[in-house]
Design a protein around this motif. Structure first.
Motif, mmCIF file in Angstrom:
data_model
loop_
_atom_site.group_PDB
_atom_site.id
_atom_site.type_symbol
_atom_site.label_atom_id
_atom_site.label_comp_id
_atom_site.label_asym_id
_atom_site.label_seq_id
_atom_site.Cartn_x
_atom_site.Cartn_y
_atom_site.Cartn_z
ATOM 1 N N GLY A 190 0.809 -1.217 0.000
ATOM 2 C CA GLY A 190 0.000 0.000 0.000
ATOM 3 C C GLY A 190 0.842 1.266 0.000
ATOM 4 N N PRO A 191 0.234 2.400 -0.287
ATOM 5 C CA PRO A 191 -1.144 2.548 -0.786
ATOM 6 C C PRO A 191 -1.215 2.183 -2.272
ATOM 7 C CG PRO A 191 -0.089 4.697 -0.640
ATOM 8 C CD PRO A 191 0.921 3.694 -0.166
ATOM 9 N N LEU A 192 -1.944 1.118 -2.557
ATOM 10 C CA LEU A 192 -1.873 0.527 -3.893
ATOM 11 C C LEU A 192 -2.436 1.432 -4.987
ATOM 12 C CD1 LEU A 192 -0.851 -2.028 -5.250
ATOM 13 C CD2 LEU A 192 -3.137 -3.004 -5.022
ATOM 14 N N GLY A 193 -3.623 2.011 -4.713
ATOM 15 C CA GLY A 193 -4.234 2.876 -5.727
ATOM 16 C C GLY A 193 -3.333 4.060 -6.050
ATOM 17 N N ALA A 194 -2.785 4.674 -5.004
ATOM 18 C CA ALA A 194 -1.906 5.837 -5.211
ATOM 19 C C ALA A 194 -0.663 5.452 -6.008
ATOM 20 C CB ALA A 194 -1.503 6.420 -3.850
ATOM 21 N N LYS A 195 -0.176 4.237 -5.753
ATOM 22 C CA LYS A 195 1.008 3.784 -6.498
ATOM 23 C C LYS A 195 0.691 3.711 -7.998
ATOM 24 C CE LYS A 195 3.911 1.086 -3.341
ATOM 25 N NZ LYS A 195 3.277 0.935 -2.027
ATOM 26 N N TRP A 196 -0.429 3.070 -8.326
ATOM 27 C CA TRP A 196 -0.770 2.923 -9.755
ATOM 28 C C TRP A 196 -1.034 4.282 -10.387
ATOM 29 C CZ3 TRP A 196 0.230 -1.124 -12.651
ATOM 30 C CH2 TRP A 196 0.441 -2.351 -12.018
ATOM 31 N N GLU A 197 -1.693 5.159 -9.641
ATOM 32 C CA GLU A 197 -1.929 6.509 -10.181
ATOM 33 C C GLU A 197 -0.608 7.218 -10.438
ATOM 34 O OE1 GLU A 197 -6.358 7.435 -8.429
ATOM 35 O OE2 GLU A 197 -4.624 8.366 -7.467
ATOM 36 N N ALA A 198 0.312 7.059 -9.493
ATOM 37 C CA ALA A 198 1.620 7.704 -9.648
ATOM 38 C C ALA A 198 2.371 7.149 -10.861
ATOM 39 C CB ALA A 198 2.445 7.508 -8.376
ATOM 40 N N PHE A 199 2.067 5.898 -11.198
ATOM 41 C CA PHE A 199 2.705 5.297 -12.378
ATOM 42 C C PHE A 199 1.980 5.673 -13.672
ATOM 43 C CE2 PHE A 199 6.245 2.339 -11.625
ATOM 44 C CZ PHE A 199 6.363 2.454 -10.243
ATOM 45 N N GLY A 200 0.944 6.506 -13.560
ATOM 46 C CA GLY A 200 0.289 7.007 -14.774
ATOM 47 C C GLY A 200 -0.897 6.196 -15.241
ATOM 48 N N TRP A 201 -1.470 5.398 -14.345
ATOM 49 C CA TRP A 201 -2.615 4.568 -14.704
ATOM 50 C C TRP A 201 -3.914 5.199 -14.197
ATOM 51 C CZ3 TRP A 201 -2.589 -1.108 -15.962
ATOM 52 C CH2 TRP A 201 -1.353 -1.516 -16.467
ATOM 53 N N ASP A 202 -4.998 4.912 -14.897
ATOM 54 C CA ASP A 202 -6.321 5.212 -14.377
ATOM 55 C C ASP A 202 -6.673 4.138 -13.362
ATOM 56 O OD1 ASP A 202 -7.598 7.477 -15.143
ATOM 57 O OD2 ASP A 202 -8.297 6.671 -17.057
ATOM 58 N N VAL A 203 -7.129 4.533 -12.196
ATOM 59 C CA VAL A 203 -7.390 3.539 -11.148
ATOM 60 C C VAL A 203 -8.863 3.540 -10.764
ATOM 61 C CG1 VAL A 203 -6.861 2.850 -8.773
ATOM 62 C CG2 VAL A 203 -5.040 3.733 -10.260
ATOM 63 N N ILE A 204 -9.415 2.359 -10.692
ATOM 64 C CA ILE A 204 -10.789 2.197 -10.212
ATOM 65 C C ILE A 204 -10.740 1.240 -9.031
ATOM 66 C CG2 ILE A 204 -13.095 1.339 -10.795
ATOM 67 C CD1 ILE A 204 -12.343 1.911 -13.786
ATOM 68 N N GLU A 205 -11.300 1.662 -7.905
ATOM 69 C CA GLU A 205 -11.313 0.790 -6.716
ATOM 70 C C GLU A 205 -12.691 0.155 -6.595
ATOM 71 O OE1 GLU A 205 -9.038 0.403 -3.937
ATOM 72 O OE2 GLU A 205 -7.536 1.977 -4.342
ATOM 73 N N VAL A 206 -12.725 -1.125 -6.386
ATOM 74 C CA VAL A 206 -13.991 -1.828 -6.176
ATOM 75 C C VAL A 206 -13.990 -2.367 -4.743
ATOM 76 C CG1 VAL A 206 -15.480 -3.709 -6.954
ATOM 77 C CG2 VAL A 206 -14.100 -2.457 -8.615
ATOM 78 N N PRO A 207 -14.820 -1.779 -3.881
ATOM 79 C CA PRO A 207 -14.759 -2.137 -2.451
ATOM 80 C C PRO A 207 -15.080 -3.604 -2.184
ATOM 81 C CG PRO A 207 -16.617 -0.679 -2.915
ATOM 82 C CD PRO A 207 -15.794 -0.713 -4.146
ATOM 83 N N ASP A 208 -15.921 -4.201 -3.010
ATOM 84 C CA ASP A 208 -16.193 -5.634 -2.860
ATOM 85 C C ASP A 208 -16.077 -6.312 -4.228
ATOM 86 O OD1 ASP A 208 -16.998 -8.187 -2.413
ATOM 87 O OD2 ASP A 208 -18.811 -7.680 -1.293
#
Lengths: 275, 310
Positions: A190-208
């Protein structure tokens, strides 16, 4: 569609449990956590033809966490790529359904995977290949949360963003567990979403990520951004062993474990009863 | 002409003919001689940056899409660093990827020990199905390039970058799986790969004046080795010397030993004596590591005399 997909997911989950229980051992936990994703991909999202598994221009799915092979096989069998009876040959010597995905053996498997991190780069290569050939395909790929500790994942993440591979939709099976224990304790990603965003990806989180409608919506959302110049990462918060109480309670020990026949039968009975 | 220039020229020609050919490198396009191709083929050459593992698996993904990717780097980074990617993403998965490693063995010179692969052949040789090829001069390289492109499986080419003295003439006919007999002899078979090939021919000429007759065979493809040619020559002369710019463990010597394992023929080894490399100019390194032409001559004389019982 929702009810239908739910029913299909239940069938794929039952088949996966039966498939692994037939030999009595296997990667049950990480298979059951991704059943909803596989259902959405193979029954809703992907442009594929089970009668022509190698058709040019098809969408592709590369399961970089190759140990989820048994779940993928159950999805493929339900989608008509091969007969369901073949599932019971899993991991028996000479089978076309080995523990980890093998594109040379199994119809519908788009890439050999199993050495973690590599399948993700292969998916990036396939996305690049699709761009080069201009076939308009979408490349889907799935990595594990533990797999995200591999350096190669981040090499590929950087490359995919730099080359603007917006035809690539990736998923992380964020079930929080790896072989030796909780991912957060072993080597926190972690923080996983922030990592992918920082790498230039669009991130979608699905809580379940085991709620099929949420997964379907996220995939549609990712598909809608097809030409935005960015690869997409859908982080699925899932439960390892989902839908099989015995496996869920095993925790990290459910990664690759003995699965007694009577426990499997009971789990399948309960799943069918719910339906 | 430098070998890397010939390689790049041939690659450009093949890229012109075959749209399936794509080239990937890891920040060594300049060093490998292919930087100039990027302007001609901007949509089919990809610099992956300093990330060789990713490069290898991306190539496998491209191959799964019907392309024929060539990947290039210095030999240690094109082999030992990405051994698992070559084994699994490429070979186990059956993907048609060409791997080019430049600066083999002591030819890494001033880059020193870290960049000096003495083990690349050994690392890859135990991976099922891979072909390992090492060209010795311009004519052989030019003849080989289209063959490598057309061959449907993974190949590793161990490519020296600099200019090489000619070994083959204009009538040379290349067969990827057939070793080339360069000189016939009766006392000793010298099986040689890579940069020492020309020296072995010279040594054979000099030893002839001493009454020692050496057969010289260029084993350009170390895997699969041309077992028939190796066996026939070894049985004829009754003594063998292997000569290579590689550790004597795991490379050509090992491959020849395996081919001759059922024969009662002595096989001597000339090469890097199970040690790491070090920094220096090629001439200095050859002296420091006992790899000079005189050293080859001495080794050949000893191997032949052993045979004659002298």
């Amino acid at each position: 569609m929702n009810q239908n997909l739910k029913a299909i997911a239940r069938e794929i989950r039952c088949d996966t449990i039966a498939e692994i229980a037939h030999l009595g051992v296997g990667h049950i936990g990480g298979c059951l956590s991704v059943i909803e994703l596989l259902t959405v991909l193979y029954f809703d999202a992907m442009r594929i033809d089970p009668k022509h598994p190698d058709q040019a221009g098809r969408d592709r799915f590369i399961c970089s966490k190759g140990h989820a092979g048994p779940a993928v096989y159950a999805a493929l069998a339900n989608r008509g790529f091969f007969d369901k009876s073949v599932l019971l040959t899993l991991n028996q010597c000479g089978t076309d359904l080995p523990s980890h995905c093998d594109s040379r053996r199994t119809p519908g498997i788009d890439m050999t995977t199993g050495s973690l991190g590599q399948g993700f780069s292969c998916a990036v290569g396939a996305a690049l290949g699709s761009k080069l050939s201009g076939d308009g395909a979408t490349i889907y790929t799935l990595i594990g949360d533990g797999e995200s500790q591999e350096g190669q994942i981040w090499e590929a993440a950087m490359f995919a963003a730099a080359k603007r591979l917006d035809n690539l939709i990736a998923f992380t099976d964020f079930n929080g567990l790896q072989i030796d224990g909780p991912v957060a304790e072993i080597n926190d990603i972690g923080p996983l979403g922030a990592k992918w965003e920082a790498f230039g990806w669009d991130v979608i989180e699905v809580p379940d990520g085991n709620e099929i409608e949420l997964v379907r919506t996220a995939v549609k959302q990712a598909q809608a951004k097809h030409q935005n110049g960015k690869p997409k990462m859908v982080i699925l918060h899932t439960k390892k062993g989902c839908g099989m109480k015995w496996a869920e309670e095993l925790g990290a020990a459910n990664h690759n474990t003995r699965v007694p026949a009577e426990i499997a039968e009971e789990a399948i009975r309960l799943l069918r009863q719910e339906g | 002409m430098q070998m890397r220039e010939i390689y790049a020229e041939c690659l450009g020609e093949l890229m012109k003919q075959d749209r399936r050919l794509v080239l990937l490198d890891a920040d060594l396009g300049k060093a490998c001689g292919t930087l100039g191709l990027r302007e001609r083929f901007p949509d089919r050459i990809f610099d992956c940056g300093i990330a060789e593992q990713n490069m290898a698996s991306i190539a496998a993904g491209l191959a799964s899409y019907g392309f024929t990717p060539w990947i290039e780097s210095f030999t240690p980074f094109a082999t030992r660093r990405i051994c698992d990617q070559i084994a699994i993403s490429i070979c186990y998965a059956g993907q048609n990827v060409k791997i080019v490693g430049t600066d083999p063995g002591i030819t890494a010179e001033l880059n020193g020990g870290t960049h000096m692969s003495m083990e690349d052949i050994g690392v890859l040789r135990s991976i099922p199905g891979i072909v390992i090829f090492e060209p010795v001069d311009e004519i052989q390289l030019r003849a080989a390039m289209p063959v490598l492109q057309e061959y449907p499986c993974a190949i590793y080419m161990r490519l020296v970058r600099g200019e090489q003295l000619p070994v083959f003439g204009p009538d040379y006919r290349f067969d990827l799986f057939r070793a080339d007999s360069l000189r016939e002899g009766t006392d000793l078979s010298i099986f040689v790969s890579g940069i020492f090939t020309r020296d072995c021919l010279d040594v054979a000429g000099e030893l002839a004046e001493e009454g020692i007759s050496c057969e010289v065979i260029n084993v350009h493809t170390i895997k699969p080795i041309d077992r028939q040619t190796v066996l026939e020559s070894a049985r004829k002369t009754g003594a063998v010397l292997t000569v290579e710019n590689h550790n004597i463990v795991g490379g050509l010597h090992a491959a020849v030993l395996e081919a001759l394992s059922q024969e009662r023929i002595p096989v001597s080894a000339f090469g890097v004596q199970d040690r790491f490399g070090e920094v220096g100019r090629l001439g200095e390194l050859r002296s420091a590591m006992h790899l000079t032409k005189e050293d080859i001559k001495k080794a050949a004389r000893n191997a032949a005399c052993r045979n004659k019982g002298a």
